[in-house]
Design an enzyme around this catalytic site. Structure first.
Site, PDB file in Angstrom:
ATOM      1  CE  LYS A   1      -1.195   7.101  -3.800  1.00  0.00           C
ATOM      2  NZ  LYS A   1      -1.805   6.253  -3.063  1.00  0.00           N
TER       3      LYS A   1
ATOM      4  CG  ASP B   1      -1.888   1.377   1.514  1.00  0.00           C
ATOM      5  OD1 ASP B   1      -1.683   1.516   0.520  1.00  0.00           O
ATOM      6  OD2 ASP B   1      -2.311   1.497   1.986  1.00  0.00           O
TER       7      ASP B   1
ATOM      8  CD  GLU C   1      -5.064   3.958  -2.477  1.00  0.00           C
ATOM      9  OE1 GLU C   1      -5.864   4.340  -2.000  1.00  0.00           O
ATOM     10  OE2 GLU C   1      -3.970   4.187  -2.983  1.00  0.00           O
TER      11      GLU C   1
ATOM     12  CG  ASP D   1      -9.543   4.246   0.198  1.00  0.00           C
ATOM     13  OD1 ASP D   1      -8.784   5.048   1.085  1.00  0.00           O
ATOM     14  OD2 ASP D   1      -8.907   3.773  -0.575  1.00  0.00           O
TER      15      ASP D   1
END
Length: 573
Positions: free
Chosen positions: A68, A6, A145, A170
């Site tokens: 990211k 992850d 995800e 999420d």
């Protein structure tokens, strides 16, 4: 052994699949979460994780976080005199995670499943894959995800009678995804996905920082300023904002104090109701992808069997209350939201290894964006160019293959250009160009030149586009694995060699690195006698580390911990 990773905006985790289930791997500090932060020390060695996070305030010019968000872009992030792409910084994080797994397993890790936000674009997915490759891995699958979270829950709750439509909410540090899935008898089928790649816990922190600057009456610093003082103050404000947000997860008020470059203290108290008001614009942004995913899946909210939370930012009570209000029920949170995606990635790794324990688990996924080509359309006054013709619509189950028939815009054309785009806009100029090629034609009238365009898209996000001139059989094809901005094979090899030459801090030195980073950060925040004592203790500890005497290092570490504790208590008075 295939591992599940992850790769998060704020924290990253790595998991393994054993016959008795998914297991997460601790880092050298004994923590499952490794901060997604990279720093360079004075010798040029790379530091990853908690020690690097501490250096955000003391060495902001040598430290990077939340990179990211720049995955798949050409933006270079400076660290001292060097600069890195987001995927290169991510590769350092992946290397650290794999070193932890290797220490546990007793052998190197070579293959991985890596998760990405469901709404990541093609370029962002390719960059994530390259990050794994730069870390020396063969990336077996890039997994959404929310799908990973559903896998973790689907496996954990197969005997709990919870089959049916599930919505996965999420909200991580930097991205928000919502996916609607059908779960039944071990089959996990993704029906629709939507999201916002620039909405996460970082944005809630930004809102708190903006409030604090106004409430405390200070000047907002520029985090991108070349001046170290401005960078340090920006890092301290973000750290204080994150701490306040976490405090409000368990209380009604949070006190924020920040040391200014002048040495003065600025402070303000943030109440729960004020924070809720700050969050309202962000909560509104959460609602739109939810409505879109439900509409695309043709599932009504009241027919959902469960609403699942994933991502550390869902710990905020204001977010959980909003989810409960939207769906009229309490969301499912039996698995730690920080860990659920990594556990699902480990399950997917088990599926890739064909584990017998997962023999009856089946997973399907969808294309997150519409894929199509540029066409022109007839109008009363001529032709309108630059229009998007959809070939594979968003939320089509993958793998998928679709065809569309088109014709040349003019008579007697000798070739046509096939330009491939990704996105939902009507005009291709508002979408993302993925690739292009030319198809040769035998000059004829346009109506006598039918062209079949076929798109084939697989579970790894690899797109093949083929065009055939029906009149002559002439054909061309392109396989889009890398995209227009990706490096060539030679460039990729050069980057790999350059990164391989950068030394990474030894894994066993993590505890000492963290202690030193915390001490250096505190040194910048205190003054007077506390600063002198702490500086002397830091010098003694650094000398012990240089001498490489284990007994001397432990003695100096104890002395530094004592000085750090004394300085901390002094700064809180």
């Amino acid at each position: 052994m295939i591992v599940g990773i992850d790769l998060g905006t704020t924290n990253s985790l790595i998991g393994l699949w054993h016959e008795d289930g998914a297991a997460l791997v601790p880092n050298p500090l004994g923590h499952l979460l490794t901060p997604s932060v990279v720093s360079l020390d004075r010798t040029g060695e790379v530091i990853v994780g908690a020690a690097a996070r501490e250096r955000l305030a003391s060495h902001p010019d040598l430290t990077a976080a939340a990179f990211k968000r720049y995955m798949g872009t050409s933006r270079r992030i400076p660290l001292g005199t060097r600069s890195f792409l987001a995927e290169e910084l991510s590769s350092f994080v992946i290397r650290a995670l794999c070193a932890d797994a290797a220490a546990l397993l007793g052998h190197m890790v070579e293959e991985a499943v890596i998760t990405v936000p469901a709404y990541f674009s093609d370029a962002q997915r390719r960059a994530t894959r390259r990050a794994g490759e730069l870390a020396g891995l063969r990336v077996e699958r890039v997994l959404n995800e929310p799908t990973a979270a559903a896998l973790a829950y689907g496996l954990a709750d197969r005997d709990a009678g919870r089959d049916g439509p599930v919505l996965v909410f999420d909200l991580g540090g930097g991205t928000f995804d919502v996916s609607v899935l059908e779960m039944e008898d071990g089959i996990v089928e993704v029906r629709a996905t939507a999201g916002d790649n620039f909405l996460g816990g970082e944005d809630f922190d930004d809102a708190v920082v903006a409030w604090f600057v106004d409430a405390a009456g200070i000047t907002a610093p520029d985090p991108f300023s070349p001046q170290p003082d401005g960078q340090r103050l920006a890092a301290r404000l973000r750290r204080a904002a994150e701490a306040a947000r976490r405090t409000l997860s368990a209380g009604r008020e949070a006190r924020m104090t920040v040391t200014l470059p002048s040495g003065a203290m600025a402070g303000a108290s943030l109440r729960e109701d004020v924070f809720a008001g700050l969050c309202e614009p962000l909560l509104e942004r959460l609602r739109r992808p939810i409505a879109r995913a439900l509409a695309d899946s043709r599932i009504r909210p009241e027919t959902l069997s469960q609403v699942v939370l994933a991502g550390g930012a869902t710990r905020m009570p204001v977010v959980r209350r909003e989810v409960a209000r939207l769906f009229g029920r309490l969301p499912l949170q039996s698995i730690d939201p920080d860990e659920v995606v990594a556990r699902g990635a480990a399950v997917q790794a088990g599926l890739k290894m064909r584990s017998a324990a997962l023999a009856d688990v089946v997973l399907t996924d969808v294309a997150p964006y519409t894929l199509g080509i540029e066409v022109s359309e007839p109008t009363p006054t001529g032709r309108a160019t630059g229009r998007m013709l959809s070939v594979i619509e968003r939320n089509s189950v993958v793998p998928v293959s679709r065809t569309r028939d088109v014709s040349p815009a003019r008579d007697f054309q000798k070739q046509v250009g096939v330009r491939i785009f990704q996105g939902e806009a009507r005009l291709v100029s508002d979408n993302i160009l993925l690739g292009e090629f030319d198809l040769a034609l035998s000059p004829r009238r346009a109506g006598e030149q039918p062209i079949e365009v076929r798109f084939t898209y697989d579970v790894n996000g690899i797109l093949e586009v083929a065009a055939v001139a029906q009149a002559t059989g002439a054909s061309e094809r392109i396989v889009i694995r890398h995209g227009p901005d990706a490096p060539t094979m030679e460039e990729a090899e050069e980057r790999l060699q350059a990164l391989a030459g950068i030394k990474t801090a030894p894994r066993e030195a993590a505890a000492n690195r963290l202690l030193l980073a915390r001490a250096e950060r505190m040194f910048e925040e205190v003054l007077g006698m506390e600063r002198e004592m702490l500086g002397a203790a830091i010098g003694m500890f650094e000398a012990a580390l240089s001498a490489q005497d284990p007994a001397g290092i432990e003695e100096a570490a104890d002395h530094l911990r004592h000085a750090l504790s004394h300085a901390k208590s002094g700064s809180e008075q």
